[in-house]
Design a protein around this motif. Sequence first.
Motif, PDB file in Angstrom:
ATOM      1  N   VAL A 277       0.743  -1.073  -0.092  1.00 50.87           N
ATOM      2  CA  VAL A 277       0.058   0.118   0.038  1.00 50.87           C
ATOM      3  C   VAL A 277       0.941   1.229  -0.017  1.00 50.87           C
ATOM      4  N   VAL A 279       1.628   5.054   0.988  1.00 54.06           N
ATOM      5  CA  VAL A 279       1.266   5.510   2.160  1.00 54.06           C
ATOM      6  C   VAL A 279       1.919   6.953   2.083  1.00 54.06           C
ATOM      7  N   ARG A 294       6.061   2.411   1.092  1.00 51.52           N
ATOM      8  CA  ARG A 294       5.119   1.321   1.578  1.00 51.52           C
ATOM      9  C   ARG A 294       5.911   0.951   2.528  1.00 51.52           C
ATOM     10  N   PHE A 410      -8.375   1.367   0.743  1.00 50.08           N
ATOM     11  CA  PHE A 410      -7.036   1.615   0.389  1.00 50.08           C
ATOM     12  C   PHE A 410      -7.232   1.361  -1.366  1.00 50.08           C
ATOM     13  N   TYR A 414      -3.448   0.266  -3.614  1.00 49.18           N
ATOM     14  CA  TYR A 414      -2.801  -0.920  -3.593  1.00 49.18           C
ATOM     15  C   TYR A 414      -1.809  -0.943  -4.602  1.00 49.18           C
ATOM     16  N   ILE A 431      -2.483   6.727   0.702  1.00 46.69           N
ATOM     17  CA  ILE A 431      -3.315   6.770   2.081  1.00 46.69           C
ATOM     18  C   ILE A 431      -2.205   7.861   3.145  1.00 46.69           C
ATOM     19  N   GLU A 435      -4.494   7.412   8.838  1.00 48.77           N
ATOM     20  CA  GLU A 435      -5.515   6.749   8.551  1.00 48.77           C
ATOM     21  C   GLU A 435      -5.122   5.053   8.169  1.00 48.77           C
ATOM     22  N   PHE A 436      -3.803   4.967   7.676  1.00 44.18           N
ATOM     23  CA  PHE A 436      -3.449   3.604   7.432  1.00 44.18           C
ATOM     24  C   PHE A 436      -3.259   2.980   8.767  1.00 44.18           C
TER      25      PHE A 436
END
Length: 725
Positions: A277, A279, A294, A410, A414, A431, A435-436
Motif C-alpha cells: 500500500v 502511504v 510502502r 485502500f 494498493y 493513504i 488513516e493507514f
Amino acid sequence: MAKAFRPNKEWWTPKELAEANLPGLPTSERRILERAKRFAWRTHARLARRRTGKGGGWEYHWTLLPEVAQARLLAQARKPAAAPATEPVDRTEAWAFYEQQTEKHREVARMRLEAIQMVETLAPHVGKDHAVREVARLRKCSYRAIWTWLALVEGIRLDDRLAYLIPRYSRAGNRGTKASFSQDFWEFLKSDYLRPSGPNFRACYRRALRVAEAEGWETAGERTMRRHLERDVSELTMILHREGSEALKRRFPSQTRDRLSLEAMEAVNADYHRFDVFVRWPLDDGSGGFEIVRPQMVAFQDIYSGRILSWRIDRTPNKVGVSLALGDMIERFGIPERIVLDNGREFANKFLTGGVPTRFRFKVKDDDIPGVLVQLGINVHWATPYSGQSKPIERAFRDLCEDIAKDPRFEGAYTGNRPDAKPENYGSRAIALEEFIRIVSEGIEEHNARGGRRGQTTMGRSILETFEESYRRAPIRKATAEQRRLWLMGAEGVNAHAKTGLIKFMGNEYWSAWMHEIAGQKVVARFDPADLRAGLQLYRLDGTFLGQAACKLAAGFFDLEEARAHKSAQRRWMKAEKEAAEAARRFDAAKLGEFLDGAAPPDGAPTEPLEAKVVSLPRARPLEAPRVQPAPMSHEERAAREAFVADFNARKAERQRPTEDEDDPRFFFRRALEMEARQEAGEPLTRDQERWLSSYQQTPEYRAQKRIHEDLGSGFEGGGSGAAG
C-alpha cells in the motif's frame, strides 16, 4: 514368477495315449477311440483337431483326459531331465511385485482368483473339467486360461494366491531391436540438458546431432533419447541441475511442529512485513511535506495460539521499532521463555541479542554489551535464512496481505504483490499515515478475533479465545520497573570524557554531577529513541545501574542568558564540590601542626643537642689580586661589542617566543595543510604521517576548519597565537 504350466506334449493321438499307460484310460488304441466317441471329444472345437502329416487321424488336447491322467501328465511335466530355467518366486518377492502394479492389474488378479474359487466350489459335485467349462462360460473367458490360472496357484497358500495371479506381461517380444547410439552422443546430450539455464530438450537434441555429425557419433531418434533420459536420470537429479538446490530442498516435506506441548507466551516469534500500500509519510524536517512509501511493520506473535501480540510501523526495518514492539508486548502480556527471530540486522544486533553465543551474524566478544533479550533471560532461536516455514508469523502475514492490503478503503493505493500483478489504477492514490495505522489496527484485531479457526490448537475457536484460555493457567513472568528501562531505551557503548565524565551521544551532550566517577570509562547508555532530551540511563558493562545523565542543550553562540545560566550552574557545582571537599578534611594545616608539636619525639631521637668531638682548623683565605682598571676600548672594539649584545638579545627573544598551543584546532589543521601541500608538490610522507593525515581528514574538526579556510581564504591560517607570519 513361475510361468504358466505347459506340458511337454499338449496334443495326443489315441495310439500315444494307449502307449502312455495313463491312469483312468484304457491301454489299447481301440478302447481309446471308443471312449472319445462316448464322451464326444471331437465336439470340442478347440480341444480336438485333425492331425497334419503322414497318416492323418485325430489328436486330442490333454485337458480332455480324466483328472487322474492329467495329474500324471502334470507330475511328469514337473520332473524335467534338465534343471528348470527359472526358480519359483518367493512369496515376499511375489507380494513386492504385486504392490508395484497398477490397480488395473490388481483387478485382473482378483477376477482370476474369483474364477478359481468358483471352480473349486463346483468341482466336488460335477467334476473339475466340467466345473472349469461352466466357469469359463459364466465368466466369458477361455477354458484353457482357467487351467493356466489353476496351475499358477498349485501348491501356493490360499492367502498368497492373489500375488501369484497378477499378470506378468512380457514386453521383450513386442519391443523389437533395442536402439543403439554412441555413449559420447548420450553424454553430450545429457550434459547439455542438465544445465542451470534449463534448455529445451529439442534444442539440446539438435545441438547434439550437429556435434555427432562432426565427430562421427552414432545417434538415435529424439523420442528414443527422451525416453532414455527419463528412464536413466531421476527427476530429483534433473531438478538439482536445472533448478538448483533450493528447488530440490522444496521437494523435501516440511517439518510439522507440535504446538500442543506449548502454552501461551511460552514462545513467540517476530518478523518484518512490507505492506503493498502506498502511504504518505510525513518528513522529519518540519517542512510539512511528505514522501510516498510502502510502510514496514514489525510484529510479535504467540506461537501457541497465533495471536499477534504487538506491532509497530516504520519506513524501514530497524532495531528501534523492534525494541518498541518488544516493550509493548512485555508491558501487556509478560516476558516469554523463548523467541524465534529472523537473521536480519534489525534483530541480530548487539542491542537486542548481544552476548548470545549462537547469533547468526556476529561473534561474541568479552566486552560485548549484554543485549535486552539476554538480560531478560529469553532464550533466542534464529530462524533458517530465506525459510518462511521456520517462522509461523509468515502465515499471518499472508492473511494480512489479503484482508488489509486489499481493503476497499485502500483502493487506488494498493500496489499489487508482484511487479507483474499491478492493478489498473496503480499509483493513483496514497493513504494518509494516520488513516493507514487506524485501518491496520482494525484489521489485526479482526484477525485475532475471527472464529472458526482450524489450527492445531484453535480447534474451531478464534485465536483470541485460544490465547486467553491458555494465558489464564500459564505461569507468566512480569517485568519490573527497572526492567522496563531495558527495552524502552536503546543501548550503545560510549566513552565518558577522561576528565569530566561528559558523554557526547547522537549530537547531544549528557552530564550530571556524579559522572566524575566514570571519567574515562566505557559505559552502556540507554535512551528513549523518541525523546533524546529526556537524558540517558547509564549502566556498567556488566549491567549494573549507575544513574541518570541529564541532557545539556547546546546554547546559542551569542546567547547571554544561556551563558549566565551555565556560569551560575558552574558556580553552584564548584561551591558544592568545595563544601564536599571541606567536609572530607576535618583538620586544617595549622591544626595538624598543633598536633605534631604536642606529640612526643620519635623513638631514638636525642633529647639534648650533640657536641662535636673533633674540631677542624680554620682554612686560610686566599689573597685577593689587586684590581686593575681596564684599558679604554677603541671605537672598533665598542662597535663589535654592541653587535654581539644585539645578536645575543635577538637569539634570546627567539627562544622566548611563545610556542603554538596544541589544544588549538588550527594547529592540527595547519599541519594537515602543510602535508597536503607536500603531497601536491610530489614530496613523500612517512607512513605515520600518511596514517595521521588520512584519519584526521575524516574528522568533523577537519571538515569544519576546511569550510572556514575556504570562506576566509589564506588569512585564516595566520590567525591566533603562535601563527606563522
